[in-house]
Design an enzyme around this catalytic site. Sequence first.
Site, PDB file in Angstrom:
ATOM      1  N   SER A 240      43.136  43.632  32.003  1.00  0.00           N
ATOM      2  CA  SER A 240      43.622  43.867  30.651  1.00  0.00           C
ATOM      3  C   SER A 240      42.589  44.638  29.844  1.00  0.00           C
ATOM      4  O   SER A 240      41.524  44.989  30.333  1.00  0.00           O
ATOM      5  CB  SER A 240      43.916  42.536  29.968  1.00  0.00           C
ATOM      6  OG  SER A 240      42.707  41.825  29.791  1.00  0.00           O
ATOM      7  N   LYS A 241      42.939  44.886  28.613  1.00  0.00           N
ATOM      8  CA  LYS A 241      42.090  45.680  27.732  1.00  0.00           C
ATOM      9  C   LYS A 241      40.619  45.260  27.725  1.00  0.00           C
ATOM     10  O   LYS A 241      39.723  46.081  27.702  1.00  0.00           O
ATOM     11  CB  LYS A 241      42.621  45.593  26.285  1.00  0.00           C
ATOM     12  CG  LYS A 241      43.884  46.403  26.075  1.00  0.00           C
ATOM     13  CD  LYS A 241      43.603  47.893  26.077  1.00  0.00           C
ATOM     14  CE  LYS A 241      44.898  48.677  25.894  1.00  0.00           C
ATOM     15  NZ  LYS A 241      44.818  50.016  26.500  1.00  0.00           N
TER      16      LYS A 241
END
Length: 469
Positions: A240-241
């Site tokens: 994820s980010k």
Amino acid sequence: MTVVTRFPPSPTGSLHIGSARTALFNWLYARHHAGQFILRIEDTDRKRSTKEAVESIFDGLTWLGLDWDGDATFQSQKIERHAAVALDLLDRGMAYKCYCTPEELEAMRAKARAEGKPVFYDRRWRDRNPDDAPQDIPFVVRIKMPLDGETTIQDQVQGDVTIANEQLDDFIILRADGTPTYMLSVVVDDHDGGVNHVIRGDDHLNNAFRQLQLYRAAGWSIPEYAHIPLIHGADGQKLSKRHGATSVQEYRREGFLPEALLNYLLRLGWSHGDDEVISTDQAVSWFDLDTVGRAPARFDLEKLESLNAHYLREGGSQTVIDGVIACLREKHGIIVDTTGRQRIELALPHLAQRAKTLIELSATAVFLIQAPSFPLVERKAQKILVNGGIEVLRNIQDSLVEINAWNPDTLEATLRARAEELELGFGKIAQPLRAALCGSTASPGIFDVLVILDRDESLARLQRAVEQE
RNA sequence: GACCCCUUCGUCUAGUGGCCUAGGACAUCGCCCUUUCACGGCGAAAACACGGGUUCGAGUCCCGUAGGGGUCACCA
């Protein structure tokens, strides 16, 4: 039978690195079997879909060289067809109307959760007399799933996976507003598009059981499935980010080459013996599903960098030069003229050994275009000059000026001879010279630098270094 | 919680019952090369999650345990 694979991203963000890998595997499989690879934009979630995201997907795939056959299709343009299939299933008694409200469903789920039972719809409208149906209340259409027995998926990667049918609930295929749900749309689009190999992330494995029943209800042939493991971040969690860059565009911006990214992504979960550096052509001829691993892999930036460094070194092409020039402009505000481009071309083989990304490569190319100004900003280099370096330069300047045959051999012979006359280790000459010409303590070999810069420029820089106080 | 999947060096992986004293790559460390930084070469350290079986023999097959992941929407 012609193999048809597909890549069906939903345009809710830029092309994710994990999606890119899924696309790559589908593309490779199709190309390997001389089949078709189709691109379908799943934009039925109007609220979250954006035009920019669609562009980003096209752009990302194109950059990677993952070309699709025919025009990309948009799922939103097929919703009438999807709805028609749902209604047909309803007519044929394979599906039924359900009048539950969202609140009712939530209560149902909460109850199931509390009792430790599978969390799903209790089929309360499945066998209810249609006469009981409330008037003027919107309904959804649910598919009738088998109540007992089991379903097994023969997955090309996961092997046979079996699930008890009682785990499958009567999911919604048509919403109260008459629009189809994802579960229905994929199946209809895959069938209509002739997709016979579905290769996707294993987060879809559970969906496959539901979709399989839909194929059966519709009387369509079932595609081959291959559920590939997901990519995780360095900490083992879903990518994820917070793990840094997640979109392929970000990697492009950070100076990675498409062939390096492709090679890296390919090796994440797939192998061909001990081979590490694999060209796209080789990948096409070698790729198959039976050598795809089943365990999720962690994303390792250092390995990607090392692969990138390799392609930077091997490539040496015009694309790399263009990339360097673009970086020079964007990151350093430097416009490269013809002379500059020539210098970059000459220096590339030397520079490429010292960089892992295009960004790093262009940083080491700055001195080719921009002469250092004195005193030097790099402290170590300036120190070399101040602590006796300038004296050394004055002592060798004449010998350099006298050289007309400006080539590595002559340069080396002359400078080494001078070093001996001055009773200096060669480093005592090379380092000040490097500082004067490059403004830095690190650079390609000094003779290469001299030649790349050419005689006039080298002597001019030397003169300026010597003149400083 | 229910269901499904997974488990070889720090990481990606080779391995399909004897070829495994477990191989390669990245990263790490050391040495060599050397005008710097690199590249390159050589070398080192580093793994079969655990416990039971099956078998003459198990990293490879089976069962269990532990750990990790995924899925459980009128999102896709």
